[in-house]
Design a protein around this motif. Structure first.
Motif, PDB file in Angstrom:
ATOM      1  N   GLU A  39     188.827 118.469 -29.131  1.00 11.49           N
ATOM      2  CA  GLU A  39     188.397 117.241 -29.496  1.00 11.49           C
ATOM      3  C   GLU A  39     189.190 116.811 -27.868  1.00 11.49           C
ATOM      4  N   LEU A  40     190.163 117.398 -27.090  1.00  7.64           N
ATOM      5  CA  LEU A  40     190.961 116.854 -25.984  1.00  7.64           C
ATOM      6  C   LEU A  40     190.068 117.851 -24.776  1.00  7.64           C
ATOM      7  N   GLU A  41     189.708 118.809 -25.202  1.00  2.00           N
ATOM      8  CA  GLU A  41     188.279 119.727 -24.448  1.00  2.00           C
ATOM      9  C   GLU A  41     187.022 119.459 -23.855  1.00  2.00           C
ATOM     10  N   VAL A  42     186.530 118.591 -25.634  1.00  2.00           N
ATOM     11  CA  VAL A  42     185.457 117.574 -24.740  1.00  2.00           C
ATOM     12  C   VAL A  42     185.490 116.560 -23.907  1.00  2.00           C
ATOM     13  N   LEU A  43     186.952 115.982 -24.242  1.00  2.05           N
ATOM     14  CA  LEU A  43     187.224 114.864 -24.063  1.00  2.05           C
ATOM     15  C   LEU A  43     187.012 114.834 -22.606  1.00  2.05           C
ATOM     16  N   LYS A  44     187.533 116.150 -21.833  1.00  2.00           N
ATOM     17  CA  LYS A  44     188.019 116.889 -20.357  1.00  2.00           C
ATOM     18  C   LYS A  44     186.454 116.925 -19.917  1.00  2.00           C
ATOM     19  N   LEU A  45     185.623 117.619 -20.346  1.00  2.00           N
ATOM     20  CA  LEU A  45     184.422 117.969 -19.729  1.00  2.00           C
ATOM     21  C   LEU A  45     183.548 116.883 -20.357  1.00  2.00           C
ATOM     22  N   CYS A  46     183.126 116.325 -21.318  1.00  2.81           N
ATOM     23  CA  CYS A  46     182.106 115.131 -20.463  1.00  2.81           C
ATOM     24  C   CYS A  46     182.473 114.153 -19.804  1.00  2.81           C
ATOM     25  N   ASP A  47     184.367 113.139 -19.699  1.00  2.94           N
ATOM     26  CA  ASP A  47     185.133 112.067 -19.630  1.00  2.94           C
ATOM     27  C   ASP A  47     185.214 112.359 -18.419  1.00  2.94           C
ATOM     28  N   LEU A  48     185.894 113.667 -18.140  1.00  2.00           N
ATOM     29  CA  LEU A  48     186.241 114.425 -16.842  1.00  2.00           C
ATOM     30  C   LEU A  48     185.589 114.500 -16.020  1.00  2.00           C
ATOM     31  N   GLU A  49     184.549 115.456 -16.815  1.00  2.00           N
ATOM     32  CA  GLU A  49     184.468 116.419 -15.555  1.00  2.00           C
ATOM     33  C   GLU A  49     182.778 115.908 -15.021  1.00  2.00           C
ATOM     34  N   GLY A  50     182.588 115.005 -16.516  1.00  4.92           N
ATOM     35  CA  GLY A  50     181.449 114.737 -16.123  1.00  4.92           C
ATOM     36  C   GLY A  50     179.952 115.305 -17.191  1.00  4.92           C
ATOM     37  N   LEU A  51     180.028 116.051 -16.926  1.00  5.89           N
ATOM     38  CA  LEU A  51     179.274 117.156 -18.175  1.00  5.89           C
ATOM     39  C   LEU A  51     178.238 115.967 -18.887  1.00  5.89           C
ATOM     40  N   PHE A  52     177.208 116.436 -19.141  1.00  5.34           N
ATOM     41  CA  PHE A  52     175.930 116.052 -20.508  1.00  5.34           C
ATOM     42  C   PHE A  52     176.783 117.293 -20.929  1.00  5.34           C
ATOM     43  N   GLN A  53     176.493 116.125 -21.929  1.00  2.65           N
ATOM     44  CA  GLN A  53     176.794 117.088 -23.916  1.00  2.65           C
ATOM     45  C   GLN A  53     176.304 118.296 -24.114  1.00  2.65           C
ATOM     46  N   GLU A  54     174.855 118.696 -23.478  1.00  3.12           N
ATOM     47  CA  GLU A  54     174.502 119.784 -23.414  1.00  3.12           C
ATOM     48  C   GLU A  54     175.102 121.002 -22.598  1.00  3.12           C
ATOM     49  N   GLN A  55     175.747 120.401 -22.036  1.00  2.00           N
ATOM     50  CA  GLN A  55     176.318 121.613 -20.963  1.00  2.00           C
ATOM     51  C   GLN A  55     177.802 121.374 -21.281  1.00  2.00           C
ATOM     52  N   ALA A  56     177.807 120.815 -22.094  1.00  2.00           N
ATOM     53  CA  ALA A  56     180.150 120.665 -22.691  1.00  2.00           C
ATOM     54  C   ALA A  56     180.116 121.930 -23.917  1.00  2.00           C
ATOM     55  N   GLY A  57     178.575 121.865 -24.328  1.00  2.00           N
ATOM     56  CA  GLY A  57     178.387 122.897 -26.053  1.00  2.00           C
ATOM     57  C   GLY A  57     178.206 123.614 -25.518  1.00  2.00           C
ATOM     58  N   GLU A  58     177.362 124.039 -24.207  1.00  2.00           N
ATOM     59  CA  GLU A  58     177.406 125.372 -23.748  1.00  2.00           C
ATOM     60  C   GLU A  58     178.313 125.614 -23.477  1.00  2.00           C
ATOM     61  N   ARG A  59     179.239 125.573 -22.929  1.00  2.00           N
ATOM     62  CA  ARG A  59     180.597 125.685 -22.412  1.00  2.00           C
ATOM     63  C   ARG A  59     181.325 126.002 -23.223  1.00  2.00           C
ATOM     64  N   MET A  60     181.590 125.763 -24.127  1.00  2.00           N
ATOM     65  CA  MET A  60     181.878 125.663 -25.528  1.00  2.00           C
ATOM     66  C   MET A  60     181.255 126.805 -26.561  1.00  2.00           C
ATOM     67  N   GLY A  61     180.003 127.031 -26.498  1.00  4.78           N
ATOM     68  CA  GLY A  61     180.208 127.558 -27.428  1.00  4.78           C
ATOM     69  C   GLY A  61     179.828 126.893 -28.477  1.00  4.78           C
ATOM     70  N   VAL A  62     179.265 125.750 -28.362  1.00  3.96           N
ATOM     71  CA  VAL A  62     178.721 124.858 -29.734  1.00  3.96           C
ATOM     72  C   VAL A  62     177.790 124.247 -29.500  1.00  3.96           C
ATOM     73  N   SER A  63     176.937 123.379 -30.210  1.00  6.94           N
ATOM     74  CA  SER A  63     175.480 122.954 -30.361  1.00  6.94           C
ATOM     75  C   SER A  63     176.154 121.480 -30.132  1.00  6.94           C
ATOM     76  N   ARG A  64     175.143 120.561 -29.757  1.00  9.04           N
ATOM     77  CA  ARG A  64     175.053 119.167 -28.844  1.00  9.04           C
ATOM     78  C   ARG A  64     175.335 118.353 -29.649  1.00  9.04           C
ATOM     79  N   GLY A  65     175.424 118.110 -31.044  1.00 10.79           N
ATOM     80  CA  GLY A  65     175.420 117.355 -32.336  1.00 10.79           C
ATOM     81  C   GLY A  65     176.735 117.644 -32.646  1.00 10.79           C
ATOM     82  N   THR A  66     177.293 118.956 -32.703  1.00  8.43           N
ATOM     83  CA  THR A  66     179.569 119.614 -32.159  1.00  8.43           C
ATOM     84  C   THR A  66     179.826 118.264 -31.084  1.00  8.43           C
ATOM     85  N   VAL A  67     179.243 118.682 -30.002  1.00  2.74           N
ATOM     86  CA  VAL A  67     180.150 118.027 -29.134  1.00  2.74           C
ATOM     87  C   VAL A  67     180.017 116.003 -28.990  1.00  2.74           C
ATOM     88  N   GLN A  68     178.812 115.816 -29.330  1.00  5.84           N
ATOM     89  CA  GLN A  68     178.650 114.559 -30.362  1.00  5.84           C
ATOM     90  C   GLN A  68     179.709 114.174 -31.089  1.00  5.84           C
TER      91      GLN A  68
END
Length: 99
Positions: A39-68
């Protein structure tokens, strides 16, 4: 019927400390809200680094739905801690689901 095995989530870096809390109040006298590492990682990727959910999912190796789902949970927990003066306690992994 057992649930599908949990997918490994790639989280970069480490948590800066074990908790984030209001100054001057003992951690044990505060309500503790557990924020998991993914949860902390996805918060960092989306809100701090400004990545889209799809990009964050690719970086974490999970689906966009999981990131959401993780992002909604992390934002809810963070807002609750800030508004109510609770402590955010950082945990490495979610506990295994019990059968």
């Amino acid at each position: 019927m057992s649930p599908r095995p949990r997918k490994k989530r790639c989280c970069e870096g480490v948590c800066p400390s074990s908790a984030f809390k209001p100054v001057g109040i003992s951690l044990y006298s505060l309500r503790q809200i557990i924020l998991f590492r993914d949860e902390l990682e996805v918060l960092k990727l989306c809100d701090l680094e400004g990545l889209f959910q799809e990009q964050a999912g690719e970086r974490m190796g999970v689906s966009r739905g999981t990131v959401q789902r993780l992002l909604a949970s992390a934002r809810r927990k963070t807002a609750d801690a800030l508004v109510s003066g609770a402590a955010l306690v950082f945990a490495k992994e979610e506990p295994e689901a019990s059968p």
